[in-house]
Design an enzyme around this catalytic site. Structure first.
Site, PDB file in Angstrom:
ATOM      1  N   ASN A 106       0.844  -1.176  -0.054  1.00 28.76           N
ATOM      2  CA  ASN A 106       0.046   0.049   0.024  1.00 28.76           C
ATOM      3  C   ASN A 106       0.874   1.173   0.099  1.00 28.76           C
ATOM      4  O   ASN A 106       1.320   1.521   0.969  1.00 28.76           O
ATOM      5  CB  ASN A 106      -0.917  -0.085   1.249  1.00 28.76           C
ATOM      6  CG  ASN A 106      -1.806   1.257   1.259  1.00 28.76           C
ATOM      7  OD1 ASN A 106      -1.801   2.080   0.395  1.00 28.76           O
ATOM      8  ND2 ASN A 106      -2.672   1.179   2.325  1.00 28.76           N
ATOM      9  N   ARG A 135      -2.609  -2.043  -3.692  1.00 25.81           N
ATOM     10  CA  ARG A 135      -3.844  -1.281  -3.341  1.00 25.81           C
ATOM     11  C   ARG A 135      -3.984  -0.050  -4.023  1.00 25.81           C
ATOM     12  O   ARG A 135      -2.933   1.030  -4.029  1.00 25.81           O
ATOM     13  CB  ARG A 135      -4.111  -0.886  -1.493  1.00 25.81           C
ATOM     14  CG  ARG A 135      -5.216  -0.067  -1.406  1.00 25.81           C
ATOM     15  CD  ARG A 135      -5.135   0.761  -0.239  1.00 25.81           C
ATOM     16  NE  ARG A 135      -6.369   1.432   0.007  1.00 25.81           N
ATOM     17  CZ  ARG A 135      -6.409   2.654   0.716  1.00 25.81           C
ATOM     18  NH1 ARG A 135      -5.240   2.901   1.297  1.00 25.81           N
ATOM     19  NH2 ARG A 135      -7.571   3.412   0.798  1.00 25.81           N
ATOM     20  N   HIS A 165     -13.300   2.346   0.218  1.00 26.99           N
ATOM     21  CA  HIS A 165     -13.441   1.330   1.289  1.00 26.99           C
ATOM     22  C   HIS A 165     -13.991   0.113   0.546  1.00 26.99           C
ATOM     23  O   HIS A 165     -14.614  -0.711   1.350  1.00 26.99           O
ATOM     24  CB  HIS A 165     -14.142   1.609   2.466  1.00 26.99           C
ATOM     25  CG  HIS A 165     -13.337   2.570   3.383  1.00 26.99           C
ATOM     26  ND1 HIS A 165     -14.195   3.605   3.849  1.00 26.99           N
ATOM     27  CD2 HIS A 165     -12.148   3.150   3.578  1.00 26.99           C
ATOM     28  CE1 HIS A 165     -13.341   4.519   4.692  1.00 26.99           C
ATOM     29  NE2 HIS A 165     -12.102   4.118   4.506  1.00 26.99           N
ATOM     30  N   ARG A 187     -12.354  14.618   8.739  1.00 26.24           N
ATOM     31  CA  ARG A 187     -12.968  15.372   7.543  1.00 26.24           C
ATOM     32  C   ARG A 187     -14.573  15.422   7.997  1.00 26.24           C
ATOM     33  O   ARG A 187     -14.910  14.809   8.660  1.00 26.24           O
ATOM     34  CB  ARG A 187     -13.214  14.027   6.454  1.00 26.24           C
ATOM     35  CG  ARG A 187     -11.878  14.128   5.866  1.00 26.24           C
ATOM     36  CD  ARG A 187     -11.807  12.768   4.763  1.00 26.24           C
ATOM     37  NE  ARG A 187     -10.840  11.721   5.234  1.00 26.24           N
ATOM     38  CZ  ARG A 187     -10.635  10.614   4.775  1.00 26.24           C
ATOM     39  NH1 ARG A 187     -11.566  10.006   3.935  1.00 26.24           N
ATOM     40  NH2 ARG A 187      -9.876   9.803   5.253  1.00 26.24           N
ATOM     41  N   ARG A 247     -10.571   6.937  20.597  1.00 30.44           N
ATOM     42  CA  ARG A 247     -10.204   6.761  21.844  1.00 30.44           C
ATOM     43  C   ARG A 247     -10.184   8.046  22.829  1.00 30.44           C
ATOM     44  O   ARG A 247     -10.740   8.066  24.010  1.00 30.44           O
ATOM     45  CB  ARG A 247      -8.945   5.688  22.047  1.00 30.44           C
ATOM     46  CG  ARG A 247      -9.064   4.396  21.815  1.00 30.44           C
ATOM     47  CD  ARG A 247      -7.821   3.795  21.653  1.00 30.44           C
ATOM     48  NE  ARG A 247      -7.251   4.302  20.360  1.00 30.44           N
ATOM     49  CZ  ARG A 247      -6.285   3.627  19.605  1.00 30.44           C
ATOM     50  NH1 ARG A 247      -5.628   2.558  19.821  1.00 30.44           N
ATOM     51  NH2 ARG A 247      -5.764   4.088  18.590  1.00 30.44           N
ATOM     52  N   GLU A 289      -8.343  -5.710   4.772  1.00 30.70           N
ATOM     53  CA  GLU A 289      -8.272  -5.466   3.268  1.00 30.70           C
ATOM     54  C   GLU A 289      -6.811  -6.150   2.553  1.00 30.70           C
ATOM     55  O   GLU A 289      -7.081  -6.239   1.449  1.00 30.70           O
ATOM     56  CB  GLU A 289      -7.969  -3.853   2.974  1.00 30.70           C
ATOM     57  CG  GLU A 289      -9.327  -3.316   3.646  1.00 30.70           C
ATOM     58  CD  GLU A 289      -9.259  -1.920   3.858  1.00 30.70           C
ATOM     59  OE1 GLU A 289      -8.826  -1.815   4.950  1.00 30.70           O
ATOM     60  OE2 GLU A 289      -9.563  -1.063   3.307  1.00 30.70           O
TER      61      GLU A 289
END
Ligand code: ADP
Length: 403
Positions: free
Chosen positions: A7, A91, A180, A241, A285, A385
């Protein structure tokens, strides 16, 4: 068969080495700060010690070379030679309308990925650097590309078109692509398997909630709508975002704050979401820890995040005229019982019944968190993935070898 999964980002490169006999990762790691004289390479053979090196790594070719050196290292390596790597899977974020499944890399494919640079200017050029770096270090090795957008190519025009002048779609490919996809596809197939039902019989919403977040309506195994759009900015509220906002805010704020296009883009992608509302962090978290201590901004951020996700689940239930299965995956989806609980407790109108105990349990792995009586099955499924990329690469290479 050994498959190297890569990736590649603009200044980073993550990798996993798979032995496909039992689909096991044998080594993994990442190179960060590519382009700097203080790049960081971390490498971990499974069952061995993690190695961290700080080195001058100026481009991707050098990064791959370093990774390959470690993979065959006398002491820390997992392979006897580089020739043991049968294929490399990459990817790729954007496949546009050209790719509805994974493909073996050839000149035509490379040209097409380059043509799509405009649609993913931050990602696709970096992926191409990864492909070129493999070509240079491992000439002749087969490469496969797996696209984040491919799974969503089944969306009907009713979902993927925006209600703006159609000429923009025809001239500039302005439409919803969704992202995704590898993750949504993986968890939907896994969910059907776990439930022992054919995917083709199910109405499913899959929620991939990590730093980036999207949810997808999967009708009978096919993506029919997804919350990310032409870019990964649309849809759910995310770590940094904004997700959906009134598009008129953009010119308004640009005028009032005298922002450039780059600045407003950066505001919406990097300085919004959980980060903006909590004023603390983009990390769920830390948001939850702050809420525990009574931080009101963190609570506001959490409530908006949950509310916006729940509205999408409601919308997709309407889109499919029903819901059989709800799946949570990725960092937040897999780990935040607080978020899952808040969402599910407000979906009782669908006949969804949360099993509070199962939801609260701190366990990993695939699991159901709805009661036996629940009309909607709720599952938590860790995404993978890289495994999908390794599998697609393996299958395509095996198919090509048969020919
Ligand atoms: P990426 O999109 O970068 O792959 P991940 O899927 O790893 O991200 O998700 C990262 C998010 O998951 C962060 O917001 C992180 O706080 C959240 N997360 C990880 N573990 C937990 C946890 N135990 N509880 C709540 N959130 C968690």
């Amino acid at each position: 068969m050994n498959i190297l999964v890569i990736n590649a980002g603009s200044s980073s490169l993550k990798f996993q080495m798979y032995n496909m006999v039992n689909e096991e990762v044998v080594a993994s790691g990442r190179v960060e700060r590519i382009g700097m004289d203080t790049a960081i390479l971390s490498y971990e053979p499974v069952g061995g010690k993690e190695i961290r090196e700080v080195d001058e790594i100026l481009e991707h070719t050098m990064a791959i070379r370093k990774v390959l050196e470690l993979l065959v290292h006398k002491e820390h390596g997992v392979l006897a030679s580089i020739a043991e790597i049968d294929a490399v899977g990459h990817r790729i974020v954007h496949g546009g309308e050209s790719f509805s499944s994974s493909v073996v890399v050839d000149e035509v494919v490379k040209k097409e990925i380059k043509r799509l640079f405009d649609l993913a200017p931050l990602h696709n050029p970096a992926h191409m650097l990864g492909i070129a770096a493999v070509e240079q270090n491992m000439p002749g090795v087969s490469q496969v590309v797996v696209f984040d957008t491919a799974f969503h190519q089944t969306m009907p025009a009713t979902s993927y078109l925006y209600p703006i002048p159609l000429v923009l779609y025809k001239k500039h490919q302005v439409r919803r692509y969704g992202f995704h996809g590898t993750s949504h596809e993986y968890v939907s197939q896994r969910a059907a398997k776990l439930l022992g039902k054919p995917l083709e019989s199910l109405k499913m919403v899959t929620c991939h909630i990590g730093n980036g977040a999207s949810c997808t309506a999967i009708l009978h195994g096919k993506s029919v709508d997804t919350s990310m759009g032409m870019t990964p900015l649309e849809g759910l509220m995310m770590g940094t975002r904004s997700g959906d906002i009134d598009p008129a805010i953009v010119p308004y704020v640009m005028g009032k704050e005298e922002l450039t296009l780059n600045e407003v883009n950066s505001m919406l992608n990097k300085h919004s979401g959980l980060m903006a509302i909590s004023g603390l962090s983009s990390d769920m978290r830390e948001i939850q820890d702050a809420m525990d201590k009574g931080d009101r901004s963190a609570k506001q951020a959490f409530e908006m995040y949950e509310y916006r996700l729940r509205k999408y689940i409601g919308a997709y239930t309407a889109a499919m005229n029903g819901l059989d299965v709800l799946v949570f995956t990725a960092g937040v989806g897999e780990n935040s019982s607080l978020l899952r609980g808040a969402v599910c407790r407000n979906l009782t109108y669908l006949g969804l019944e949360l099993d509070e105990q199962a939801n609260g349990k701190r366990v990993s792995g695939d699991r159901a968190i709805s009661t036996a009586e629940s009309r909607v099955q709720v599952l938590v499924i860790p995404t993978n993935e890289e495994l999908v990329i390794a599998r697609d690469t393996y299958q395509l290479i095996a198919k090509a070898a048969e020919k």
